[in-house]
Scaffold this motif. Structure first.
Motif: not given
Length: 144
Positions: A34-50, A58-62, A127-132
């Motif tokens: 879903k994250i990869a699809s959302a990025l391809s669809d120009d929608d970063p919100a899905m990734f940010i919510e995860a 986090f604020q810098d990442f967003r 599921w929440k991403i804790l680190s990247i």
């Protein structure tokens, strides 16, 4: 309009262990899909919510992710290299390829490929991403 797509494969990450761990593995796989699809669809919100808002920087990442999607159309290809953990904690290593194309110019700005490591925790039903690592992979391209 240029068609954007992504490819998600699961190589070398066999579903083993208890049914809960296998279910958790599938849920995390679905999340990255879903994250990869959302990025391809120009929608970063899905990734940010995860991402857990308590993640370091986090604020810098967003801000960087939004800047990337504002500037560019993105095509993703993701392969799961490693998937370990249980039904509450997962560690993922993804071979992530990203083609970044300037929205104002149809020529690729940049191609990126890197092994990106994620740690995740189940919080309630999600599921929440804790680190990247590296988090800068999802930042805007450096335009010279």
């Amino acid at each position: 309009m240029r068609r954007r797509a992504f490819l998600l494969t699961m190589g070398g990450a066999a579903a083993t262990g208890a049914a809960l761990a296998a279910d958790a593995q599938q849920q995390v796989f679905d999340l990255f899909s879903k994250i990869a699809s959302a990025l391809s669809d120009d929608d970063p919100a899905m990734f940010i919510e995860a991402v857990d808002p308590g993640m370091p920087n986090f604020q810098d990442f967003r801000r960087e992710l939004v800047a990337l999607t504002d500037l560019a159309a993105i095509t993703n290809s993701i392969e799961v290299l490693s998937d370990t953990g249980d039904d509450t904690h997962r560690a993922e290593e993804l071979d992530w390829f990203m083609e970044i194309v300037n929205k104002a110019d149809p020529h690729p700005l940049e191609r990126r490929r890197e092994v990106v490591k994620f740690s995740l925790e189940r919080k309630g039903k999600k599921w929440k991403i804790l680190s990247i690592d590296p988090v800068h992979f999802f930042g805007p391209p450096k335009i010279n």
